[in-house]
Write an enzyme that holds these catalytic residues in place. Structure first.
Site, PDB file in Angstrom:
ATOM      1  N   GLY A   8      -5.660  13.612  -2.695  1.00 21.44           N
ATOM      2  CA  GLY A   8      -5.419  12.312  -2.461  1.00 21.44           C
ATOM      3  C   GLY A   8      -4.378  11.798  -3.129  1.00 21.44           C
ATOM      4  O   GLY A   8      -3.998  10.659  -3.660  1.00 21.44           O
ATOM      5  N   GLN A  12      -2.393   5.320  -4.340  1.00 23.33           N
ATOM      6  CA  GLN A  12      -1.879   4.546  -5.296  1.00 23.33           C
ATOM      7  C   GLN A  12      -1.619   5.449  -6.696  1.00 23.33           C
ATOM      8  O   GLN A  12      -0.386   5.675  -7.328  1.00 23.33           O
ATOM      9  CB  GLN A  12      -2.652   3.421  -5.938  1.00 23.33           C
ATOM     10  CG  GLN A  12      -1.891   2.431  -6.782  1.00 23.33           C
ATOM     11  CD  GLN A  12      -2.650   1.469  -7.613  1.00 23.33           C
ATOM     12  OE1 GLN A  12      -3.951   1.828  -7.629  1.00 23.33           O
ATOM     13  NE2 GLN A  12      -2.087   0.572  -8.291  1.00 23.33           N
ATOM     14  N   LEU A  13      -2.879   5.944  -7.076  1.00 20.99           N
ATOM     15  CA  LEU A  13      -2.729   7.072  -8.530  1.00 20.99           C
ATOM     16  C   LEU A  13      -2.171   8.040  -8.124  1.00 20.99           C
ATOM     17  O   LEU A  13      -1.339   8.842  -8.968  1.00 20.99           O
ATOM     18  CB  LEU A  13      -4.189   6.828  -8.905  1.00 20.99           C
ATOM     19  CG  LEU A  13      -4.315   7.649 -10.237  1.00 20.99           C
ATOM     20  CD1 LEU A  13      -3.622   7.175 -11.192  1.00 20.99           C
ATOM     21  CD2 LEU A  13      -5.854   7.799 -10.630  1.00 20.99           C
ATOM     22  N   ILE A  35      -5.478  13.570   3.617  1.00 14.50           N
ATOM     23  CA  ILE A  35      -5.451  13.457   5.115  1.00 14.50           C
ATOM     24  C   ILE A  35      -4.247  12.866   5.784  1.00 14.50           C
ATOM     25  O   ILE A  35      -4.268  12.828   6.937  1.00 14.50           O
ATOM     26  CB  ILE A  35      -6.934  12.695   5.788  1.00 14.50           C
ATOM     27  CG1 ILE A  35      -7.007  11.276   4.982  1.00 14.50           C
ATOM     28  CG2 ILE A  35      -8.063  13.607   5.555  1.00 14.50           C
ATOM     29  CD1 ILE A  35      -8.106  10.655   5.521  1.00 14.50           C
ATOM     30  N   ARG A  36      -3.592  12.125   4.932  1.00 15.29           N
ATOM     31  CA  ARG A  36      -2.384  11.611   5.620  1.00 15.29           C
ATOM     32  C   ARG A  36      -1.090  12.358   4.734  1.00 15.29           C
ATOM     33  O   ARG A  36      -1.243  12.257   3.349  1.00 15.29           O
ATOM     34  CB  ARG A  36      -2.121  10.142   5.480  1.00 15.29           C
ATOM     35  CG  ARG A  36      -2.394   9.471   4.389  1.00 15.29           C
ATOM     36  CD  ARG A  36      -2.949   7.958   4.458  1.00 15.29           C
ATOM     37  NE  ARG A  36      -3.350   7.445   3.162  1.00 15.29           N
ATOM     38  CZ  ARG A  36      -2.828   6.702   2.439  1.00 15.29           C
ATOM     39  NH1 ARG A  36      -1.578   6.092   2.773  1.00 15.29           N
ATOM     40  NH2 ARG A  36      -3.452   6.335   1.179  1.00 15.29           N
ATOM     41  N   ASP A  52      -9.087  17.488   4.452  1.00 18.26           N
ATOM     42  CA  ASP A  52      -9.994  16.241   4.505  1.00 18.26           C
ATOM     43  C   ASP A  52     -11.011  16.691   3.480  1.00 18.26           C
ATOM     44  O   ASP A  52     -11.769  17.826   3.642  1.00 18.26           O
ATOM     45  CB  ASP A  52     -10.383  16.322   5.923  1.00 18.26           C
ATOM     46  CG  ASP A  52     -11.753  15.434   5.970  1.00 18.26           C
ATOM     47  OD1 ASP A  52     -12.160  14.693   5.029  1.00 18.26           O
ATOM     48  OD2 ASP A  52     -12.382  15.300   7.061  1.00 18.26           O
ATOM     49  N   TYR A 142     -18.954   1.346  -3.816  1.00 14.29           N
ATOM     50  CA  TYR A 142     -18.096   1.975  -4.634  1.00 14.29           C
ATOM     51  C   TYR A 142     -18.571   2.352  -6.277  1.00 14.29           C
ATOM     52  O   TYR A 142     -18.687   3.491  -6.520  1.00 14.29           O
ATOM     53  CB  TYR A 142     -16.635   1.156  -4.904  1.00 14.29           C
ATOM     54  CG  TYR A 142     -15.634   1.912  -5.591  1.00 14.29           C
ATOM     55  CD1 TYR A 142     -15.014   2.982  -5.406  1.00 14.29           C
ATOM     56  CD2 TYR A 142     -15.313   0.860  -6.822  1.00 14.29           C
ATOM     57  CE1 TYR A 142     -13.940   3.391  -6.279  1.00 14.29           C
ATOM     58  CE2 TYR A 142     -14.155   1.282  -7.541  1.00 14.29           C
ATOM     59  CZ  TYR A 142     -13.587   2.500  -7.249  1.00 14.29           C
ATOM     60  OH  TYR A 142     -12.524   2.899  -8.142  1.00 14.29           O
TER      61      TYR A 142
HETATM   62  C1  AKB Z   1     -10.959  -1.465  -7.438  1.00 12.29           C
HETATM   63  O1  AKB Z   1     -10.489  -2.593  -7.588  1.00 12.29           O
HETATM   64  O2  AKB Z   1     -11.632  -1.320  -6.339  1.00 12.29           O
HETATM   65  C2  AKB Z   1     -10.404  -0.673  -8.226  1.00 12.29           C
HETATM   66  C3  AKB Z   1     -11.497  -0.341  -9.597  1.00 12.29           C
HETATM   67  C4  AKB Z   1     -11.367  -1.228 -10.536  1.00 12.29           C
HETATM   68  O3  AKB Z   1     -11.752   0.713  -9.600  1.00 12.29           O
HETATM   69  N1  AKB Z   1      -9.072  -0.831  -8.751  1.00 12.29           N
END
Ligand code: AKB
Length: 319
Positions: A8, A12-13, A35-36, A52, A142
């Site tokens: 990854g 960003q990170l 993957i990119r 992947d 998430y």
């Molecule tokens: C998000 O906003 O989804 C992330 C997080 C807080 O994990 N930056």
């Protein structure tokens, strides 16, 4: 030579961690994968592997061949995009983690880092200074994937001795890379608009406080956690990690100290409900006690660093 893999690396990170790892261990000690292809030229000084992370066979091949000292597995779909594509978010976030944990179980990786998030918390969690062992109550896919992932990490540690370490990141703010698909992304976007001389319409309410962290603190904390002796790591789900806590209007005010003409208005969208389910601030005393965590950058310092760095970038001709 002991090698490290970042999965990854185009995110960003990922970009920031790769640059820090390169500075610490040398570009040849780091392999980067995604993957990119990462756009950052600095990142691409290391060997790039197209991977992947959801492909079990591909992950096990790369990790068996690489015999890495450390793998930083960062590939994930964040909170806001995850709500638009819930099954895809679950598949990416869970399958990729299980692929890496399985490879570590085979003994092909010495140490794994995997990021969790404040998204594991929810409406039943205390809003202020959430303790390490607070009820996990995620409302987003998430967050559910991060909660499940935390317990998978602990399971692989307890059952198979896998040395996997994790942090519950707050919203991360940096100038070298832009986030994608998160609820806390406003706190990066706002600086770009300010430097560009434009007004900003914020997708969260003016008074929505959230835990946030300047990227250099997050990267330093991650490297410190990974360097800590194994016996110091008491938490095998994921450590609370605190930095600062601010609202959109507070960050706008801090920008207006430097750019007084900058204007912000507010048009909350579906991300407001996600933000409302998350806590305002984090108790990270366990991380401080176990491996010495201490944040360094506050809001006003971050604002001056962000405006300065984005301003310089805007003046650099693109070639
Ligand atoms: C998000 O906003 O989804 C992330 C997080 C807080 O994990 N930056």
């Amino acid at each position: 030579m002991a090698k490290t893999l970042v999965i990854g690396a185009a995110g960003q990170l990922g970009i920031e961690l790769v640059l820090a790892l390169q500075a610490q261990y040398g570009v040849d000690s780091i392999d980067v994968s995604d993957i990119r292809v990462p756009e950052d030229e600095g990142v691409m000084r290391s060997r790039f592997l197209h991977l992947d992370a959801t492909d079990e066979g591909a992950v096990s091949k790369v990790l068996e061949e690489g015999r890495y000292e450390a793998v930083y597995h960062l590939a994930a779909m964040l909170s806001a995009t995850g709500e638009k594509k819930p099954i895809a978010a679950w598949d990416l976030n869970m399958q990729s983690l299980l692929n890496v944990l399985e490879a570590a179980k085979e003994g092909w990786v010495k140490r794994i880092f995997w990021p969790s998030s404040i998204a594991v918390f929810g409406p039943q969690t205390p809003k202020k200074l959430v303790p390490q062992d607070a009820l996990l109550d995620p409302t987003t896919v998430y967050g559910i994937s991060k909660q499940a992932g935390e317990f998978w990490c602990r399971y692989y540690h307890e059952k198979y001795g896998v040395d996997v370490r994790s942090l519950r990141y707050p919203g991360l703010i940096g100038h070298r890379s832009v986030p994608g698909g998160g609820t806390t992304d406003y706190a990066v976007d706002i600086y770009y608009k300010a430097v560009g001389g434009e007004d900003y319409t914020c997708f969260l309410k003016a008074d929505q406080a959230l835990p946030m962290m300047y990227m250099d603190d997050a990267v330093r904390g991650t490297l410190e956690l990974m360097a800590a002796p194994e016996e110091r790591i008491q938490v095998r789900t994921s450590y609370n990690l605190g930095g600062m806590s601010f609202t959109p209007s507070e960050v706008a005010n801090s920008i207006q100290q430097i750019l007084p003409n900058f204007q912000v208005d507010y048009a909350p969208d579906e991300r407001q409900a996600i933000a409302e389910s998350w806590p305002e601030s984090i108790d990270d005393s366990q991380a401080a006690e176990d491996w010495g965590w201490k944040p360094q950058v506050d809001l006003s310092e971050m604002t001056s660093i962000m405006l300065d760095a984005i301003g310089k970038k805007a003046q650099t001709p693109v070639h």
